[in-house]
Motif scaffolding. Structure first.
Motif, PDB file in Angstrom:
ATOM      1  N   SER A   1      27.468 -32.296  12.680  1.00 27.90           N
ATOM      2  CA  SER A   1      28.600 -33.110  13.131  1.00 27.90           C
ATOM      3  C   SER A   1      29.415 -32.425  14.231  1.00 27.90           C
ATOM      4  O   SER A   1      30.037 -33.096  15.055  1.00 27.90           O
ATOM      5  CB  SER A   1      29.505 -33.509  11.960  1.00 27.90           C
ATOM      6  OG  SER A   1      29.700 -32.448  11.098  1.00 27.90           O
ATOM      7  N   THR A   2      29.396 -31.096  14.269  1.00 28.24           N
ATOM      8  CA  THR A   2      30.250 -30.405  15.243  1.00 28.24           C
ATOM      9  C   THR A   2      29.922 -30.759  16.699  1.00 28.24           C
ATOM     10  O   THR A   2      30.847 -31.040  17.463  1.00 28.24           O
ATOM     11  CB  THR A   2      30.197 -28.883  15.019  1.00 28.24           C
ATOM     12  OG1 THR A   2      30.386 -28.615  13.628  1.00 28.24           O
ATOM     13  CG2 THR A   2      31.258 -28.166  15.832  1.00 28.24           C
TER      14      THR A   2
ATOM     15  N   ASP B   1      16.080 -27.314  15.636  1.00 28.22           N
ATOM     16  CA  ASP B   1      15.401 -27.444  14.349  1.00 28.22           C
ATOM     17  C   ASP B   1      15.118 -28.902  14.005  1.00 28.22           C
ATOM     18  O   ASP B   1      15.564 -29.817  14.698  1.00 28.22           O
ATOM     19  CB  ASP B   1      16.230 -26.773  13.236  1.00 28.22           C
ATOM     20  CG  ASP B   1      17.719 -27.122  13.302  1.00 28.22           C
ATOM     21  OD1 ASP B   1      18.083 -28.072  14.013  1.00 28.22           O
ATOM     22  OD2 ASP B   1      18.519 -26.445  12.637  1.00 28.22           O
TER      23      ASP B   1
ATOM     24  N   GLY C   1      25.584 -24.560  16.411  1.00 33.15           N
ATOM     25  CA  GLY C   1      26.643 -24.743  15.426  1.00 33.15           C
ATOM     26  C   GLY C   1      26.565 -23.573  14.469  1.00 33.15           C
ATOM     27  O   GLY C   1      25.835 -22.602  14.708  1.00 33.15           O
TER      28      GLY C   1
ATOM     29  N   HIS D   1      24.761 -19.522   8.736  1.00 34.00           N
ATOM     30  CA  HIS D   1      23.431 -19.760   9.318  1.00 34.00           C
ATOM     31  C   HIS D   1      23.534 -20.365  10.711  1.00 34.00           C
ATOM     32  O   HIS D   1      24.501 -21.040  11.049  1.00 34.00           O
ATOM     33  CB  HIS D   1      22.545 -20.591   8.386  1.00 34.00           C
ATOM     34  CG  HIS D   1      22.843 -22.050   8.289  1.00 34.00           C
ATOM     35  ND1 HIS D   1      23.199 -22.681   7.116  1.00 34.00           N
ATOM     36  CD2 HIS D   1      22.811 -23.041   9.219  1.00 34.00           C
ATOM     37  CE1 HIS D   1      23.360 -23.970   7.327  1.00 34.00           C
ATOM     38  NE2 HIS D   1      23.144 -24.218   8.602  1.00 34.00           N
TER      39      HIS D   1
ATOM     40  N   PHE E   1      18.347 -23.358  11.266  1.00 37.31           N
ATOM     41  CA  PHE E   1      18.155 -23.295   9.810  1.00 37.31           C
ATOM     42  C   PHE E   1      17.733 -21.892   9.417  1.00 37.31           C
ATOM     43  O   PHE E   1      16.960 -21.693   8.486  1.00 37.31           O
ATOM     44  CB  PHE E   1      17.146 -24.350   9.342  1.00 37.31           C
ATOM     45  CG  PHE E   1      17.763 -25.690   9.039  1.00 37.31           C
ATOM     46  CD1 PHE E   1      18.854 -25.807   8.191  1.00 37.31           C
ATOM     47  CD2 PHE E   1      17.243 -26.854   9.589  1.00 37.31           C
ATOM     48  CE1 PHE E   1      19.420 -27.043   7.895  1.00 37.31           C
ATOM     49  CE2 PHE E   1      17.791 -28.103   9.298  1.00 37.31           C
ATOM     50  CZ  PHE E   1      18.890 -28.196   8.444  1.00 37.31           C
TER      51      PHE E   1
ATOM     52  N   ARG F   1      28.260 -37.334   5.181  1.00 32.45           N
ATOM     53  CA  ARG F   1      28.179 -37.442   6.648  1.00 32.45           C
ATOM     54  C   ARG F   1      26.747 -37.773   7.058  1.00 32.45           C
ATOM     55  O   ARG F   1      26.517 -38.552   7.965  1.00 32.45           O
ATOM     56  CB  ARG F   1      28.569 -36.115   7.314  1.00 32.45           C
ATOM     57  CG  ARG F   1      30.034 -35.777   7.259  1.00 32.45           C
ATOM     58  CD  ARG F   1      30.247 -34.359   7.753  1.00 32.45           C
ATOM     59  NE  ARG F   1      29.366 -33.442   7.048  1.00 32.45           N
ATOM     60  CZ  ARG F   1      28.891 -32.314   7.556  1.00 32.45           C
ATOM     61  NH1 ARG F   1      29.202 -31.955   8.773  1.00 32.45           N
ATOM     62  NH2 ARG F   1      28.103 -31.528   6.847  1.00 32.45           N
TER      63      ARG F   1
ATOM     64  N   LYS G   1      34.928 -23.533   8.407  1.00 38.16           N
ATOM     65  CA  LYS G   1      34.067 -22.594   9.134  1.00 38.16           C
ATOM     66  C   LYS G   1      34.752 -21.250   9.373  1.00 38.16           C
ATOM     67  O   LYS G   1      34.154 -20.345   9.957  1.00 38.16           O
ATOM     68  CB  LYS G   1      33.644 -23.202  10.488  1.00 38.16           C
ATOM     69  CG  LYS G   1      32.850 -24.501  10.371  1.00 38.16           C
ATOM     70  CD  LYS G   1      31.487 -24.257   9.753  1.00 38.16           C
ATOM     71  CE  LYS G   1      30.726 -25.531   9.432  1.00 38.16           C
ATOM     72  NZ  LYS G   1      30.322 -26.305  10.584  1.00 38.16           N
TER      73      LYS G   1
HETATM   74  C1  GLP Z   1      22.747 -27.806   9.894  1.00 36.19           C
HETATM   75  C2  GLP Z   1      22.055 -27.498  11.210  1.00 36.19           C
HETATM   76  C3  GLP Z   1      22.776 -26.415  11.960  1.00 36.19           C
HETATM   77  C4  GLP Z   1      24.263 -26.728  12.048  1.00 36.19           C
HETATM   78  C5  GLP Z   1      24.831 -26.813  10.659  1.00 36.19           C
HETATM   79  C6  GLP Z   1      26.330 -27.096  10.647  1.00 36.19           C
HETATM   80  O1  GLP Z   1      22.430 -26.871   8.922  1.00 36.19           O
HETATM   81  N1  GLP Z   1      20.697 -27.125  11.033  1.00 36.19           N
HETATM   82  O2  GLP Z   1      22.211 -26.277  13.250  1.00 36.19           O
HETATM   83  O3  GLP Z   1      24.910 -25.734  12.783  1.00 36.19           O
HETATM   84  O4  GLP Z   1      24.156 -27.881   9.998  1.00 36.19           O
HETATM   85  O5  GLP Z   1      26.548 -28.444  10.820  1.00 36.19           O
HETATM   86  P1  GLP Z   1      27.953 -29.138  10.984  1.00 36.19           P
HETATM   87  O6  GLP Z   1      28.294 -29.048  12.428  1.00 36.19           O
HETATM   88  O7  GLP Z   1      27.705 -30.549  10.556  1.00 36.19           O
HETATM   89  O8  GLP Z   1      28.909 -28.425  10.112  1.00 36.19           O
END
Ligand code: GLP
Length: 248
Positions: free
Chosen positions: A42-43, A71, A136, A142, A145, A173, A208
């Protein structure tokens, strides 16, 4: 230890998106055949909305750009609404003029995962490497992935997701129930990501904050995969004040 990570702390999530989209637009305007790396979650959604706006209102063209995504869920085809291929088409690619054949997202239904991962790495090499890769961060630190324990020189491969990541992605989400989330994914490795010439990691929100503090100020350790960016020569974290709140 903060290594070389540069911090850009913005007032709001909207400002994070504007800063990230501007960095990509500046690169693409300077180098119309840029090779960019992209992320899901989502970010970065607001960043893609802003890039689409720049295409529509400011003539930003991505016709010469090649993209690689971090990924893909293992077992999901590109027509599945929760696949990352679907996400990218829906949030960015169909709104800009990038050529579909220049967008590389790992195939979650490939017959032979090792061959698919090898081909992905080969395609990055053939494109001349990635100029700027967007990232992200997961609540456990992480990237892509690459879960805690991933090695600094890991390459694109089939990985297992932790329960924490499965739960984080089934909070409504994306998936509505943990049982729907694939248990495995194809993911660019940390070594693959570190070879990009520049990196931008986005984070917004207090959820985060611990991961950002560990990545920037914690030890350089596979326990927090994002800390393995500390020695990258050109890595910027663009984050909002809430995500920065645990930094000393
Ligand atoms: C998943 C993706 C990552 C991403 C993470 C955080 O695990 N594989 O690449 O950084 O979600 O996502 P969000 O931005 O929704 O918090």
């Amino acid at each position: 230890m903060s290594g070389n990570i540069k911090l850009q702390i913005c007032d709001s999530a909207a400002a994070v998106a504007t800063a990230a989209a501007t960095a990509f637009a500046d690169l693409i305007r300077t180098r119309p055949d840029a090779v960019i790396g992209l992320a899901t979650g989502s970010t970065p959604e607001a960043t893609y909305t802003e890039m689409a706006r720049m295409h529509k209102d400011e003539g930003l063209t991505m016709a010469g750009v090649t993209s690689f995504n971090l990924d893909e869920y293992w077992g999901l085809g590109g027509d599945h609404e929760q696949s990352y291929r679907y996400f990218m088409n829906d949030r960015l690619f169909r709104h800009v003029d990038i050529h579909p054949w220049n967008t590389h997202v790992l195939n979650g239904k490939a017959r032979f995962p090792a061959l698919e991962c090898r081909s992905f790495e080969d395609r990055i090499l053939a494109a001349g490497g990635v100029d700027l890769w967007l990232l992200g961060i997961g609540g456990n630190g992480h990237i892509a992935f690459n879960e805690p324990g991933s090695s600094v020189d890991s390459r694109t491969r089939l990985v297992s997701l932790t329960q924490e990541t499965i739960d984080a992605n089934s909070d409504g989400r994306f998936f509505s129930d943990p049982s729907e989330v694939p248990r495995c994914a194809l993911s660019a490795g940390i070594g693959t990501i570190r070879e990009a010439r520049a990196l931008i990691l986005l984070a917004t929100g207090a959820k985060k904050a611990d991961a950002i503090a560990a990545a920037v100020e914690g030890p350089f350790s596979p326990d927090c995969p994002s800390s393995l960016l500390q020695d990258h020569p050109e890595c910027t974290f663009i984050i909002d004040a809430a995500a920065a709140s645990m930094l000393t």
